[in-house]
Design an enzyme around this catalytic site. Structure first.
Site, PDB file in Angstrom:
ATOM      1  N   TRP A 280       0.820  -1.212   0.000  1.00 45.75           N
ATOM      2  CA  TRP A 280       0.000   0.000   0.000  1.00 45.75           C
ATOM      3  C   TRP A 280       0.849   1.254   0.000  1.00 45.75           C
ATOM      4  CZ3 TRP A 280      -4.087  -1.778  -1.834  1.00 45.75           C
ATOM      5  CH2 TRP A 280      -4.546  -3.054  -1.477  1.00 45.75           C
TER       6      TRP A 280
ATOM      7  N   ASP B 239      -1.484   6.526   6.570  1.00 43.92           N
ATOM      8  CA  ASP B 239      -2.520   5.624   6.083  1.00 43.92           C
ATOM      9  C   ASP B 239      -2.762   4.603   7.184  1.00 43.92           C
ATOM     10  OD1 ASP B 239      -4.086   3.647   4.948  1.00 43.92           O
ATOM     11  OD2 ASP B 239      -2.764   3.278   3.228  1.00 43.92           O
TER      12      ASP B 239
ATOM     13  N   LYS C 258     -12.224  -2.229   7.932  1.00 39.71           N
ATOM     14  CA  LYS C 258     -11.450  -3.102   8.818  1.00 39.71           C
ATOM     15  C   LYS C 258     -11.958  -2.994  10.263  1.00 39.71           C
ATOM     16  CE  LYS C 258      -8.377  -3.284   5.330  1.00 39.71           C
ATOM     17  NZ  LYS C 258      -8.049  -4.437   4.500  1.00 39.71           N
TER      18      LYS C 258
END
Length: 360
Positions: A101, A169, A193
């Protein structure tokens, strides 16, 4: 516990209490005669839900007064482009590369022709750890990290220091520990999540950064647009925000983020202890000092695909789902986000123990 124990990396399990409350009010929201999914985002009925969710985020994460909480769309992946569009000043952007990511965020900045610099990386080791002694330069437009790496199972224990604004992030570990706002200027996360269903992206941004945006940036891609409109500039994902709000209420009922972190530490210890005590039958991907409390990635000895398939098949029969590792690294991965109960982790540990005993 649900009938299936969901170890999926995301979208992941949502607390049973949240699902039950949503079910109760699905057809008639608190006597309004319609579902929250049908309500106008301009109605007082929805605005109350919207504003309560924002206030609960601020309370749970102790967000300072000079930050705005935004609800956006496009997933966390859109933030790989929105962050540089809004924060880049024509200088260098500095990254720590800890996996897929962060690599994608670097790629997006390069597509825009921006000057990027990787100041630290664990790529050469197969992303087994969080780099140490991270040093961002003073002249950077901003510094960027990914707090938790779902694929490789690594996680920062503390955020690094940066003179430049630090962008985090936190898609896969938001609401699992307190945030150090003295170090953090912008934090974003997909909700799927720890914060609810997919479709909502949370951005928490220091207000003075809103003024950085260049007038050539499209209106919808400006943080300032959404901050000025209280995230109601266009139709938001109303039902997702409603479920996010219920999840915030659930976290508060658990004792808040601090209590959730302690519980997560206990869950993760069960699983990591089982790996470490297996005498090499199970091998964790992340080095001990970088282990994630959210995603536990591991292999069976010698990366034996036959044994791996057998364990996954047995887990499926025991109604444990989502344990197959990401295609880029293989192996197994147990995602044990906030909603996972300790009993679910213990059930997996018991299965791993009996499987190892039989197949050594």
């Amino acid at each position: 516990m649900q009938s299936a124990i969901n170890f999926g990396a995301g979208p992941s399990m949502i607390p049973q209490e949240v699902l039950k409350e949503a079910q109760t009010h699905l057809l008639d929201f608190h006597g309004h005669g319609l579902s929250i999914m049908e309500a106008s985002h301009r109605s007082s009925m929805y605005e109350e839900v919207h504003n309560r969710a924002i206030e609960d985020i601020k309370t749970l994460l102790h967000v300072p007064e000079d930050y705005d909480v935004l609800f956006l769309q496009g997933g966390a992946s859109l933030q790989f482009a929105m962050v540089p569009l809004n924060l880049s000043q024509g200088g260098v952007i500095e990254f720590v590369d800890t996996g897929t990511w962060s690599s994608k965020a670097i790629k997006e900045a390069k597509i825009m022709g921006l000057n990027t610099r990787v100041v630290a990386s664990s790529k050469e080791s197969g992303y087994t750890h969080i780099p140490e002694n991270i040093a961002f330069s003073d002249e950077a437009d901003y510094a960027y990290i990914t707090s938790n790496n779902t694929i490789y199972g690594t996680q920062y224990k503390t955020f690094p220091d940066a003179t430049a604004p630090l962008v985090v992030d936190a898609s896969s570990d938001i609401f699992s520990y307190p945030i150090d706002w003295n170090k953090t200027s912008l934090l974003f996360a997909g909700a799927q999540k720890n914060a609810g269903p997919s479709g909502v992206t949370i951005v928490i941004i220091k207000r003075n950064l809103l003024e950085r945006v260049n007038e050539t940036v499209p209106t919808m891609l400006r943080y300032q647009t959404h901050a000025e409109a209280n995230s109601l500039y266009n139709t938001p994902p109303t039902f997702g925000i409603y479920l996010l709000g219920l999840t915030m209420k659930w976290i508060k009922a658990q004792g808040g983020v601090e209590a959730v972190r302690q519980y997560n530490e206990e869950k993760a210890a069960l699983l990591y202890n089982a790996i470490d005590a297996s005498e090499g039958f199970y091998v964790g991907h992340a080095l001990p000092g970088s282990r994630s409390l959210m995603n536990v990635s591991f292999n069976i000895k010698d990366k034996d695909k036959t044994l791996e398939a057998a364990l996954l098949d047995l887990a499926q029969k025991e109604q444990m789902v989502g344990l197959k590792g990401h295609r880029s690294v293989g192996g197994l991965r147990a995602s044990i986000y906030n909603a996972m109960r300790k009993e679910g982790v213990q059930a997996l540990v018991d299965l791993m123990h009996s499987f190892a005993k039989t197949h050594r």
